[in-house]
Design an enzyme around this catalytic site. Structure first.
Site, PDB file in Angstrom:
ATOM      1  CD  GLU A  97       3.066 -75.094  -3.792  1.00  0.00           C
ATOM      2  OE1 GLU A  97       2.858 -76.253  -3.411  1.00  0.00           O
ATOM      3  OE2 GLU A  97       2.149 -74.345  -4.195  1.00  0.00           O
ATOM      4  CG  ASP A  98       3.467 -78.839  -5.857  1.00  0.00           C
ATOM      5  OD1 ASP A  98       3.333 -77.600  -5.763  1.00  0.00           O
ATOM      6  OD2 ASP A  98       2.549 -79.583  -6.282  1.00  0.00           O
ATOM      7  CG  ASP A 101       2.970 -72.315 -13.951  1.00  0.00           C
ATOM      8  OD1 ASP A 101       3.815 -71.757 -14.654  1.00  0.00           O
ATOM      9  OD2 ASP A 101       1.922 -72.805 -14.414  1.00  0.00           O
ATOM     10  CE  LYS A 129       5.157 -74.889 -14.992  1.00  0.00           C
ATOM     11  NZ  LYS A 129       4.158 -75.934 -15.304  1.00  0.00           N
ATOM     12  CG  PHE A 150       1.401 -79.885 -16.835  1.00  0.00           C
ATOM     13  CD1 PHE A 150       0.872 -78.716 -16.321  1.00  0.00           C
ATOM     14  CD2 PHE A 150       1.091 -81.089 -16.212  1.00  0.00           C
ATOM     15  CE1 PHE A 150       0.024 -78.747 -15.216  1.00  0.00           C
ATOM     16  CE2 PHE A 150       0.250 -81.126 -15.108  1.00  0.00           C
ATOM     17  CZ  PHE A 150      -0.283 -79.951 -14.609  1.00  0.00           C
ATOM     18  CG  LEU A 151       7.352 -80.205 -14.774  1.00  0.00           C
ATOM     19  CD1 LEU A 151       8.506 -79.792 -13.880  1.00  0.00           C
ATOM     20  CD2 LEU A 151       7.877 -80.672 -16.123  1.00  0.00           C
ATOM     21  CG  ASP A 157      -2.447 -83.449  -9.663  1.00  0.00           C
ATOM     22  OD1 ASP A 157      -1.877 -82.430  -9.232  1.00  0.00           O
ATOM     23  OD2 ASP A 157      -3.632 -83.467 -10.029  1.00  0.00           O
ATOM     24  NE  ARG A 163      -1.943 -85.834  -5.848  1.00  0.00           N
ATOM     25  CZ  ARG A 163      -2.093 -84.525  -6.052  1.00  0.00           C
ATOM     26  NH1 ARG A 163      -1.073 -83.714  -5.939  1.00  0.00           N
ATOM     27  NH2 ARG A 163      -3.264 -84.036  -6.391  1.00  0.00           N
TER      28      ARG A 163
HETATM   29  P1  IMP Z   1       0.684 -70.792  -9.717  1.00  0.00           P
HETATM   30  O1  IMP Z   1       2.126 -70.541  -9.330  1.00  0.00           O
HETATM   31  O2  IMP Z   1      -0.272 -69.808  -9.136  1.00  0.00           O
HETATM   32  O3  IMP Z   1       0.541 -70.947 -11.201  1.00  0.00           O
HETATM   33  O4  IMP Z   1       0.215 -72.148  -9.089  1.00  0.00           O
HETATM   34  C1  IMP Z   1       1.077 -73.181  -8.913  1.00  0.00           C
HETATM   35  C2  IMP Z   1       0.259 -74.429  -8.626  1.00  0.00           C
HETATM   36  O5  IMP Z   1      -0.252 -74.966  -9.846  1.00  0.00           O
HETATM   37  C3  IMP Z   1       1.159 -75.469  -8.013  1.00  0.00           C
HETATM   38  O6  IMP Z   1       1.065 -75.480  -6.615  1.00  0.00           O
HETATM   39  C4  IMP Z   1       0.628 -76.742  -8.614  1.00  0.00           C
HETATM   40  O7  IMP Z   1      -0.413 -77.254  -7.806  1.00  0.00           O
HETATM   41  C5  IMP Z   1       0.043 -76.337  -9.938  1.00  0.00           C
HETATM   42  N1  IMP Z   1       0.997 -76.551 -11.040  1.00  0.00           N
HETATM   43  C6  IMP Z   1       1.673 -75.611 -11.742  1.00  0.00           C
HETATM   44  N2  IMP Z   1       2.460 -76.158 -12.662  1.00  0.00           N
HETATM   45  C7  IMP Z   1       2.306 -77.500 -12.537  1.00  0.00           C
HETATM   46  C8  IMP Z   1       2.905 -78.630 -13.217  1.00  0.00           C
HETATM   47  O8  IMP Z   1       3.742 -78.522 -14.126  1.00  0.00           O
HETATM   48  N3  IMP Z   1       2.482 -79.842 -12.789  1.00  0.00           N
HETATM   49  C9  IMP Z   1       1.574 -80.025 -11.788  1.00  0.00           C
HETATM   50  N4  IMP Z   1       1.012 -79.005 -11.125  1.00  0.00           N
HETATM   51  C10 IMP Z   1       1.375 -77.749 -11.505  1.00  0.00           C
HETATM   52 MG    MG Z   2       0.515 -77.027  -5.327  1.00  0.00          MG
END
Ligand code: IMP
Ligand code: MG
Length: 185
Positions: A97-98, A101, A129, A150-151, A157, A163
């Protein structure tokens, strides 16, 4: 308000860390038929670099998820819009995963893939994060830990923008505050 980008992680730092992660993953999975599952779209660049830094060939597959939320707040409702095609049954599987959050997206994916009966399921994410984390997802391999912001870049992206930048940047408001914005995965 206009946004500008502040360099957060250089190409060199990413390359070095990807090498380290690949070495560790290679060591941990040596001799096993591991399947790497990349989460589209964000993880495609990280996954591509990671597999080429590993010292044995691995199989890769992809999933694509859509999470619903108003603005920057994830609602927790996640849908699989493209599922894995390989069989996971009895295999070691590593999610790539990238960024994590809130944690809801990855927790949903973890449960989704566990139902397919992998022998083991671990997670590798480029960026952990931490500020908004709600779900304590187990992260086995982490590239970088970031407190907030926000990265964009290196797969990440902001509304499909930025991206393909080779480095990771933080979006900052003109007054210099790290900002929040939407993403398409
Ligand atoms: P969460 O952990 O459920 O909030 O979802 C994480 C997803 O939100 C990641 O896979 C990203 O696609 C997107 N995301 C969260 N933070 C960022 C950021 O800082 N930049 C770009 N995409 C983000
Ligand atoms: Mg993602």
């Amino acid at each position: 308000m206009g946004k500008s980008k502040r360099l957060l992680i250089s190409r060199e730092a990413i390359a070095r860390r990807v090498e380290e992660l690949a070495a560790q993953i290679s060591q941990d999975y040596r001799g096993q038929e591991v399947l790497l599952v990349g989460v589209l779209k964000g993880a495609f660049i990280f996954l591509a670099d990671l597999v080429r830094a590993m010292d044995f060939p691995v199989e890769v597959d992809f999933v694509r998820l859509r999470s619903y939320g108003a603005g920057t707040q994830s609602s927790g409702a996640v849908e699989v819009t493209k599922d894995v095609e390989a069989s996971l049954a009895g295999r070691p599987v590593l999610i790539v995963e990238d960024i994590v959050d809130v944690g809801l997206t990855l927790e949903f994916l973890r449960r989704h893939l566990l139902r397919k009966g992998p022998r083991s399921l671990k997670i590798c994410c480029l960026i952990d994060k931490q500020e908004r984390r709600q779900v304590d997802v187990p992260l086995d391999y982490v590239g970088f830990t970031v407190e907030r912001g926000f990265l964009v870049g290196y797969g990440l992206d902001c509304g499909e923008k930025d991206r393909t930048l080779p480095e990771v940047y933080a979006l900052v408001d003109e007054i210099g505050e790290a900002s929040a914005a939407g993403s398409n995965g």
